[in-house]
Scaffold this motif. Structure first.
Motif, mmCIF file in Angstrom:
data_model
loop_
_atom_site.group_PDB
_atom_site.id
_atom_site.type_symbol
_atom_site.label_atom_id
_atom_site.label_comp_id
_atom_site.label_asym_id
_atom_site.label_seq_id
_atom_site.Cartn_x
_atom_site.Cartn_y
_atom_site.Cartn_z
ATOM 1 N N LEU B 28 -11.436 0.240 6.350
ATOM 2 C CA LEU B 28 -10.231 -0.584 6.223
ATOM 3 C C LEU B 28 -8.964 0.217 5.935
ATOM 4 O O LEU B 28 -7.925 -0.032 6.550
ATOM 5 C CB LEU B 28 -10.449 -1.654 5.144
ATOM 6 N N LEU B 31 -7.254 1.541 8.907
ATOM 7 C CA LEU B 31 -6.562 0.538 9.730
ATOM 8 C C LEU B 31 -5.339 -0.027 9.001
ATOM 9 O O LEU B 31 -4.622 -0.861 9.549
ATOM 10 C CB LEU B 31 -7.508 -0.624 10.058
ATOM 11 N N GLY B 32 -5.139 0.423 7.769
ATOM 12 C CA GLY B 32 -4.017 -0.107 7.002
ATOM 13 C C GLY B 32 -4.228 -1.541 6.552
ATOM 14 O O GLY B 32 -3.268 -2.282 6.332
ATOM 15 N N ILE B 33 -5.480 -1.949 6.411
ATOM 16 C CA ILE B 33 -5.780 -3.324 5.991
ATOM 17 C C ILE B 33 -6.132 -3.339 4.506
ATOM 18 O O ILE B 33 -6.990 -2.579 4.060
ATOM 19 C CB ILE B 33 -6.934 -3.910 6.840
ATOM 20 N N GLY B 35 -6.857 -5.795 0.823
ATOM 21 C CA GLY B 35 -7.219 -7.102 0.283
ATOM 22 C C GLY B 35 -8.537 -7.653 0.792
ATOM 23 O O GLY B 35 -8.894 -8.785 0.481
#
Lengths: 90, 90
Positions: B28, B31-33, B35
């Motif tokens: 994650l 991917l810069g995701i 939370g």
């Protein structure tokens, strides 16, 4: 912020060969099971997202589904909201 | 006889190690995701059953789910009725 729980269902696209589905179909006679057809084997990924609202959470899941969890050439996905919401304040 | 379409969602039981879920979580940040947590990766098997009624069809799916599609020691399953019913006479 609340935590929203989703599932991403990833399945082989129609017309795409599905060797796992074929393997299941070939096992059925050994179990004495009749009448089962069109078996397709995919993945189910469940995850929680902390976000301000459900729409924001869903946008994160959509991005994850298309960029990481599925191969768009051969797989389709659908995002499903599942039980297990946990309000964590706000 | 009608054809009933079901999905069987197989997921690792709580407490069971899920290396695929951990791999997703570790991807994650790349991917810069943010939370996203509690990722669990399982299988989704979709299938059609020819049977006299939905209850009879569901019984076949339950048997298949417990005897072939899941490992009851480490996995839980749930049977879900999905769209795609095709009446084929009767």
């Amino acid at each position: 912020m609340s935590a929203y729980r989703f599932a991403v269902n990833v399945t082989p696209k129609p017309g795409i060969l599905d060797p796992q589905g074929r393997a299941v179909e070939r096992s059925l006679p050994h179990l004495g099971i009749e009448g089962v057809s069109a078996v397709r084997v995919g993945r189910r990924v469940e995850l929680s997202v902390d976000a301000g609202d459900e729409g924001e959470a869903r946008a994160v899941v959509e991005r994850l589904a298309s960029e990481l969890l599925s191969n768009p050439l051969i797989e389709a996905y659908e995002v499903e909201r599942v039980a297990g919401t946990t309000g964590v304040g706000g």
